[in-house]
Design an enzyme around this catalytic site. Structure first.
Site, PDB file in Angstrom:
ATOM      1  CG  ASN A 296      -3.614  -2.404   6.821  1.00 62.91           C
ATOM      2  OD1 ASN A 296      -3.129  -1.745   5.552  1.00 62.91           O
ATOM      3  ND2 ASN A 296      -4.489  -3.106   7.245  1.00 62.91           N
TER       4      ASN A 296
ATOM      5  CG  HIS B 102      -5.136  -6.226  -0.544  1.00 71.47           C
ATOM      6  ND1 HIS B 102      -6.651  -6.441   0.187  1.00 71.47           N
ATOM      7  CD2 HIS B 102      -5.221  -7.492  -0.916  1.00 71.47           C
ATOM      8  CE1 HIS B 102      -7.200  -7.982  -0.277  1.00 71.47           C
ATOM      9  NE2 HIS B 102      -6.651  -7.815  -0.863  1.00 71.47           N
TER      10      HIS B 102
ATOM     11  CE  LYS C 156      -3.986  -2.368   2.664  1.00 71.59           C
ATOM     12  NZ  LYS C 156      -5.176  -1.849   3.150  1.00 71.59           N
TER      13      LYS C 156
ATOM     14  CE1 TYR D 163      -9.570  -3.448   0.316  1.00 67.62           C
ATOM     15  CE2 TYR D 163      -9.006  -1.141  -0.530  1.00 67.62           C
ATOM     16  CZ  TYR D 163      -8.429  -2.281   0.431  1.00 67.62           C
ATOM     17  OH  TYR D 163      -7.640  -2.060   0.960  1.00 67.62           O
TER      18      TYR D 163
ATOM     19  CD  GLU E  94      -8.333  -9.558  -3.404  1.00 67.66           C
ATOM     20  OE1 GLU E  94      -7.310 -10.311  -2.905  1.00 67.66           O
ATOM     21  OE2 GLU E  94      -9.687  -9.670  -2.721  1.00 67.66           O
TER      22      GLU E  94
HETATM   23  P1  IDP Z   1      -7.969  -7.052   5.906  1.00 67.14           P
HETATM   24  O1  IDP Z   1      -7.170  -6.064   5.360  1.00 67.14           O
HETATM   25  O2  IDP Z   1      -7.040  -6.970   7.189  1.00 67.14           O
HETATM   26  O3  IDP Z   1      -8.386  -8.150   5.238  1.00 67.14           O
HETATM   27  P2  IDP Z   1     -10.671  -5.678   5.769  1.00 67.14           P
HETATM   28  O4  IDP Z   1     -12.003  -5.595   6.985  1.00 67.14           O
HETATM   29  O5  IDP Z   1     -10.417  -6.247   4.356  1.00 67.14           O
HETATM   30  O6  IDP Z   1      -8.917  -6.064   6.555  1.00 67.14           O
HETATM   31  O7  IDP Z   1     -10.823  -4.369   5.513  1.00 67.14           O
HETATM   32  C1  IDP Z   1     -10.176  -3.518   4.460  1.00 67.14           C
HETATM   33  C2  IDP Z   1      -9.705  -2.649   4.878  1.00 67.14           C
HETATM   34  O8  IDP Z   1      -9.814  -1.129   4.996  1.00 67.14           O
HETATM   35  C3  IDP Z   1      -8.150  -2.306   5.362  1.00 67.14           C
HETATM   36  O9  IDP Z   1      -6.477  -2.731   5.663  1.00 67.14           O
HETATM   37  C4  IDP Z   1      -7.980  -0.973   6.345  1.00 67.14           C
HETATM   38  O10 IDP Z   1      -6.600  -0.262   5.376  1.00 67.14           O
HETATM   39  C5  IDP Z   1      -9.139  -0.368   6.326  1.00 67.14           C
HETATM   40  N1  IDP Z   1      -9.849  -0.421   7.061  1.00 67.14           N
HETATM   41  C6  IDP Z   1     -10.186  -1.503   7.803  1.00 67.14           C
HETATM   42  N2  IDP Z   1     -10.895  -1.326   9.172  1.00 67.14           N
HETATM   43  C7  IDP Z   1     -10.824  -0.032   8.847  1.00 67.14           C
HETATM   44  C8  IDP Z   1     -11.274   0.597   9.559  1.00 67.14           C
HETATM   45  O11 IDP Z   1     -11.608   0.931  10.807  1.00 67.14           O
HETATM   46  N3  IDP Z   1     -11.226   2.521  10.051  1.00 67.14           N
HETATM   47  C9  IDP Z   1     -10.065   2.446   9.140  1.00 67.14           C
HETATM   48  N4  IDP Z   1      -9.564   1.839   8.069  1.00 67.14           N
HETATM   49  C10 IDP Z   1      -9.799   0.622   8.100  1.00 67.14           C
HETATM   50 MG    MG Z   2      -9.740  -7.806   3.339  1.00 66.74          MG
END
Ligand code: IDP
Ligand code: MG
Length: 153
Positions: free
Chosen positions: A112, A115, A9, A49, A126
């Site tokens: 974070n 992905h 990312k 997403y 994907e």
């Molecule tokens: P993952 O990346 O661990 O699979 P997902 O729930 O699929 O998590 O969410 C996709 C991305 O959305 C996350 O990696 C993060 O960047 C963002 N995200 C998820 N939850 C939050 C939140 O509560 N606040 C801000 N960003 C979030």
């Molecule tokens: Mg995810």
């Protein structure tokens, strides 16, 4: 052999962590079957997403993912999806276990680092979304016998 899909990312690009993250995947024994840099747009992020479009943080997430180009990768290995998810750690870097990529390299829930696909089915979707078929390579690695026992592959 299973493939999974990774995005390094903008947090990884901006903070100069591409090498550190890539090294972890390579040292683990995952094989790079595709890799390229690209700029994401809102349309592809709405697909990628789709499970999050009605969440309050979605506009911020989209903006974040377009802040710089990203590096997308397909990684190959036995149980690659589960192996990579365990290496990546919990979504929020502050809660991700030390030793995981998010646990070691980040402090944010949104920013974070990576992905990673959450199932083999989504990995296939994907990879097809982000790569052309000719951008995915199937090749033999010389470390093969040192990486897996014959009955594992
Ligand atoms: P993952 O990346 O661990 O699979 P997902 O729930 O699929 O998590 O969410 C996709 C991305 O959305 C996350 O990696 C993060 O960047 C963002 N995200 C998820 N939850 C939050 C939140 O509560 N606040 C801000 N960003 C979030
Ligand atoms: Mg995810």
């Amino acid at each position: 052999m299973e493939q999974t899909f990774i995005i390094l990312k903008p947090s990884t690009i901006s903070r100069g962590l591409v090498g550190d993250v890539l090294t972890r995947f390579q040292r683990k024994g995952l094989i790079i079957s595709g890799i390229k840099m690209m700029t994401l747009n809102e349309a592809i992020l709405r697909e990628h997403y789709a499970h999050l479009t009605d969440r309050p943080f979605f506009p911020s997430l989209v903006k974040s993912m377009m802040r710089t180009p990203v590096i997308v990768m397909a990684l190959k290995g036995v149980d690659a999806v589960a192996v990579v998810r365990s290496m990546v750690g919990a979504t929020n870097c502050r809660k991700a276990a030390p030793g995981t990529i998010r646990g070691d390299f980040g402090m944010s829930g949104q920013e974070n680092i990576v992905h990673a696909s959450d199932s083999p089915e989504n990995a296939a979707i994907e990879i097809a979304r982000f790569f052309k078929p000719e951008e995915i390579f199937d090749y033999d690695i010389i470390t093969g016998p040192a990486l897996y026992a014959p009955d594992e592959v």
